[in-house]
Scaffold this active site. Sequence first.
Site, mmCIF file in Angstrom:
data_model
loop_
_atom_site.group_PDB
_atom_site.id
_atom_site.type_symbol
_atom_site.label_atom_id
_atom_site.label_comp_id
_atom_site.label_asym_id
_atom_site.label_seq_id
_atom_site.Cartn_x
_atom_site.Cartn_y
_atom_site.Cartn_z
ATOM 1 N N HIS A 65 -11.151 21.850 -2.107
ATOM 2 C CA HIS A 65 -12.631 21.235 -2.024
ATOM 3 C C HIS A 65 -12.910 20.360 -0.775
ATOM 4 O O HIS A 65 -11.890 19.708 -0.309
ATOM 5 C CB HIS A 65 -12.888 20.762 -3.534
ATOM 6 C CG HIS A 65 -13.108 21.590 -4.488
ATOM 7 N ND1 HIS A 65 -12.894 21.212 -5.965
ATOM 8 C CD2 HIS A 65 -13.829 22.796 -4.450
ATOM 9 C CE1 HIS A 65 -13.429 22.183 -6.707
ATOM 10 N NE2 HIS A 65 -13.803 23.192 -6.074
ATOM 11 N N ASP A 67 -14.237 17.595 -0.177
ATOM 12 C CA ASP A 67 -13.770 16.194 -0.062
ATOM 13 C C ASP A 67 -12.467 15.728 -0.145
ATOM 14 O O ASP A 67 -12.099 14.553 0.041
ATOM 15 C CB ASP A 67 -14.534 15.299 -1.340
ATOM 16 C CG ASP A 67 -14.228 15.928 -2.691
ATOM 17 O OD1 ASP A 67 -13.968 16.973 -2.633
ATOM 18 O OD2 ASP A 67 -14.009 15.267 -3.712
ATOM 19 N N HIS A 68 -11.592 16.693 -0.125
ATOM 20 C CA HIS A 68 -10.069 16.596 0.038
ATOM 21 C C HIS A 68 -9.598 17.419 1.142
ATOM 22 O O HIS A 68 -8.349 17.318 1.261
ATOM 23 C CB HIS A 68 -9.514 17.020 -1.443
ATOM 24 C CG HIS A 68 -9.826 16.402 -2.575
ATOM 25 N ND1 HIS A 68 -8.944 15.172 -2.768
ATOM 26 C CD2 HIS A 68 -11.085 16.595 -3.373
ATOM 27 C CE1 HIS A 68 -9.832 14.921 -4.125
ATOM 28 N NE2 HIS A 68 -10.863 15.540 -4.327
ATOM 29 N N HIS A 141 -7.851 22.466 -12.576
ATOM 30 C CA HIS A 141 -9.031 22.067 -11.956
ATOM 31 C C HIS A 141 -9.447 23.365 -11.807
ATOM 32 O O HIS A 141 -8.668 24.424 -11.757
ATOM 33 C CB HIS A 141 -8.477 21.352 -10.487
ATOM 34 C CG HIS A 141 -9.871 20.735 -9.944
ATOM 35 N ND1 HIS A 141 -10.708 20.075 -10.670
ATOM 36 C CD2 HIS A 141 -10.288 21.063 -8.644
ATOM 37 C CE1 HIS A 141 -11.791 19.638 -9.935
ATOM 38 N NE2 HIS A 141 -11.433 20.252 -8.779
ATOM 39 N N ASP A 204 -7.759 15.848 -8.355
ATOM 40 C CA ASP A 204 -8.926 16.333 -9.424
ATOM 41 C C ASP A 204 -7.964 17.032 -10.195
ATOM 42 O O ASP A 204 -7.531 18.161 -10.087
ATOM 43 C CB ASP A 204 -9.669 17.163 -8.547
ATOM 44 C CG ASP A 204 -10.464 16.408 -7.430
ATOM 45 O OD1 ASP A 204 -10.157 15.338 -7.303
ATOM 46 O OD2 ASP A 204 -11.628 16.919 -7.130
ATOM 47 N N HIS A 262 -11.364 7.921 -6.177
ATOM 48 C CA HIS A 262 -12.165 9.085 -6.349
ATOM 49 C C HIS A 262 -13.380 9.016 -7.394
ATOM 50 O O HIS A 262 -13.376 9.586 -8.485
ATOM 51 C CB HIS A 262 -11.143 10.249 -6.898
ATOM 52 C CG HIS A 262 -11.853 11.503 -6.717
ATOM 53 N ND1 HIS A 262 -12.482 12.208 -7.689
ATOM 54 C CD2 HIS A 262 -11.767 12.445 -5.780
ATOM 55 C CE1 HIS A 262 -13.030 13.280 -7.238
ATOM 56 N NE2 HIS A 262 -12.580 13.321 -6.047
#
EC number: 3.1.26.11
Length: 301
Positions: A65, A67-68, A141, A204, A262
Amino acid sequence: MSVRELVVLGTASQVPTRHRNHNGYLLRWDGEGILFDPGEGTQRQMLRAGVAAHDLHRICVTHFHGDHSLGLAGVIQRINLDRVPHEITAHYPGSGQRFFERLRYATAYRETVALTEAPVAADGVIADTPAYVLETRRLSHPVESFGYRLVEPDGRRMLPERLAAHGIKGPDVGRIQREGAIGGVSLEDVSEVRHGQRFAFVMDTRLCEGVHALAEGCDMLVIESTFLDGDHQLAEDHGHLTAGQAGRVAKDAGVRHLVLTHFSQRYSDPDAFEREARAGGFEGELTVAHDLLRVPVPKRH
């Protein structure tokens, strides 16, 4: 002088805010640096935190994803621009190989550094070095996600009173450490086990077996706490943890230092995350992470 610390580069979930960058975490482990989940803007955050490209030896991505992982492009290009003199190894979910390649080759640049791709496909050991073993566990996830666990081998602590009782001193101390025995006195007679340190990085995920396996007995656990407990159904629906769940995981695992991060942009009070983790039963050292924070790994027992 050896340094073991976490350098927090970013702490936001999904989108950055005025005060929180996308994810990014550097673990300094003696002379090595492991960069976890470089989100968008990581290269600039490294500059602000005093982290050089030369400090990096491994990159560990939990999942693809944005943001990672969006920061991979800039970090990889900076590694090459600065001509880092050592090899870099990148670990990431193998199912995201196409995403890694797109980020690695997002634009034109000159490759000057050996970057080894080491995709992860299953639970287990992914690196075994004299200083540590690096392991992964599958998380829960919407996209494939893995957590990381670093385990230092156990060593031995010499006991001065036992050395003196057996008349071992000077160069013989080093000799018994190397050879395991001197004149009928064994290393076990004059020392005790010094347990190696353990660090885990859990992003996550819903609660699952992998979360507990990664956290077990850790000196430091860095774990997502995207939501507060009042939004536990949102957390479950989107594959995340609450602060209370993170606190309970740390309590059950015997974690020494819990680092929460996070955070959803919907919350404005960071202290609420600590309150809920404490309410979950965790009584150890606790840090609610913020950008550019440095957190020392607890000293060995």
